[in-house]
Design a protein around this motif. Structure first.
Motif, PDB file in Angstrom:
ATOM      1  N   GLU A 181       0.813  -1.205   0.000  1.00 41.37           N
ATOM      2  CA  GLU A 181       0.000   0.000   0.000  1.00 41.37           C
ATOM      3  C   GLU A 181       0.849   1.258   0.000  1.00 41.37           C
ATOM      4  O   GLU A 181       0.307   2.337  -0.138  1.00 41.37           O
ATOM      5  N   GLN A 182       2.163   1.154   0.185  1.00 41.99           N
ATOM      6  CA  GLN A 182       3.054   2.320   0.183  1.00 41.99           C
ATOM      7  C   GLN A 182       2.670   3.340   1.255  1.00 41.99           C
ATOM      8  O   GLN A 182       2.655   4.533   1.030  1.00 41.99           O
ATOM      9  N   LEU A 183       2.325   2.852   2.456  1.00 42.37           N
ATOM     10  CA  LEU A 183       1.934   3.718   3.575  1.00 42.37           C
ATOM     11  C   LEU A 183       3.119   3.967   4.483  1.00 42.37           C
ATOM     12  O   LEU A 183       4.012   3.146   4.602  1.00 42.37           O
ATOM     13  N   GLU A 184       3.080   5.084   5.174  1.00 38.21           N
ATOM     14  CA  GLU A 184       4.074   5.390   6.199  1.00 38.21           C
ATOM     15  C   GLU A 184       3.328   5.627   7.507  1.00 38.21           C
ATOM     16  O   GLU A 184       2.469   6.508   7.583  1.00 38.21           O
ATOM     17  N   PHE A 185       3.642   4.809   8.517  1.00 38.37           N
ATOM     18  CA  PHE A 185       3.014   4.996   9.822  1.00 38.37           C
ATOM     19  C   PHE A 185       3.654   6.191  10.506  1.00 38.37           C
ATOM     20  O   PHE A 185       4.871   6.374  10.445  1.00 38.37           O
ATOM     21  N   LEU A 186       2.836   7.007  11.160  1.00 36.88           N
ATOM     22  CA  LEU A 186       3.336   8.209  11.822  1.00 36.88           C
ATOM     23  C   LEU A 186       3.749   7.890  13.250  1.00 36.88           C
ATOM     24  O   LEU A 186       3.110   7.088  13.934  1.00 36.88           O
TER      25      LEU A 186
ATOM     26  N   GLU B 162      -0.734  14.553   4.084  1.00 35.86           N
ATOM     27  CA  GLU B 162      -2.094  14.246   4.524  1.00 35.86           C
ATOM     28  C   GLU B 162      -2.048  13.126   5.557  1.00 35.86           C
ATOM     29  O   GLU B 162      -1.341  12.146   5.388  1.00 35.86           O
ATOM     30  N   ARG B 163      -2.836  13.288   6.616  1.00 27.83           N
ATOM     31  CA  ARG B 163      -2.887  12.281   7.683  1.00 27.83           C
ATOM     32  C   ARG B 163      -4.225  11.556   7.619  1.00 27.83           C
ATOM     33  O   ARG B 163      -5.261  12.185   7.421  1.00 27.83           O
ATOM     34  N   TYR B 164      -4.173  10.247   7.810  1.00 30.04           N
ATOM     35  CA  TYR B 164      -5.378   9.418   7.826  1.00 30.04           C
ATOM     36  C   TYR B 164      -5.350   8.550   9.073  1.00 30.04           C
ATOM     37  O   TYR B 164      -4.279   8.249   9.595  1.00 30.04           O
TER      38      TYR B 164
ATOM     39  N   PRO C 273      -9.190   3.972   5.641  1.00 29.41           N
ATOM     40  CA  PRO C 273     -10.191   4.786   4.952  1.00 29.41           C
ATOM     41  C   PRO C 273      -9.719   5.068   3.523  1.00 29.41           C
ATOM     42  O   PRO C 273      -8.548   4.871   3.189  1.00 29.41           O
ATOM     43  N   PRO C 274     -10.618   5.542   2.670  1.00 27.52           N
ATOM     44  CA  PRO C 274     -10.176   5.951   1.332  1.00 27.52           C
ATOM     45  C   PRO C 274      -9.068   6.995   1.473  1.00 27.52           C
ATOM     46  O   PRO C 274      -9.155   7.907   2.291  1.00 27.52           O
TER      47      PRO C 274
END
Length: 72
Positions: free
Chosen positions: A1-6, A41-43, A60-61
């Motif tokens: 998903e190419q996400l980065e956890f904060l 952007e933060r999700y 979420p989207p």
């Protein structure tokens, strides 16, 4: 998903007992976390862990950034 956890954004939302698919009671934890894809952007997402096994991850989207193409 190419996400980065904060950093420092994971928190326990709920702790409960629930039955697994065999009918055995297991400790179930729901964690909340924040992530970014673009850096700006933060999700907020959630994950459900039952008996030490991740059962579900809810995202979420969000904006999708495709990975860069590899050069050959």
């Amino acid at each position: 998903e190419q996400l980065e956890f904060l950093d420092e954004s994971v928190g326990l939302e709920k702790l409960t007992l629930s039955k697994d698919h065999h009918g055995k009671r297991r400790i179930t934890r729901i964690y909340r976390f924040e992530f970014t894809v673009t850096g700006g952007e933060r999700y907020e997402g959630r994950t459900v862990v039952q008996g030490g096994i991740t059962q579900r991850v809810e995202l979420p989207p969000h904006r999708y950034t495709p990975p860069p193409e590899e050069l050959h």
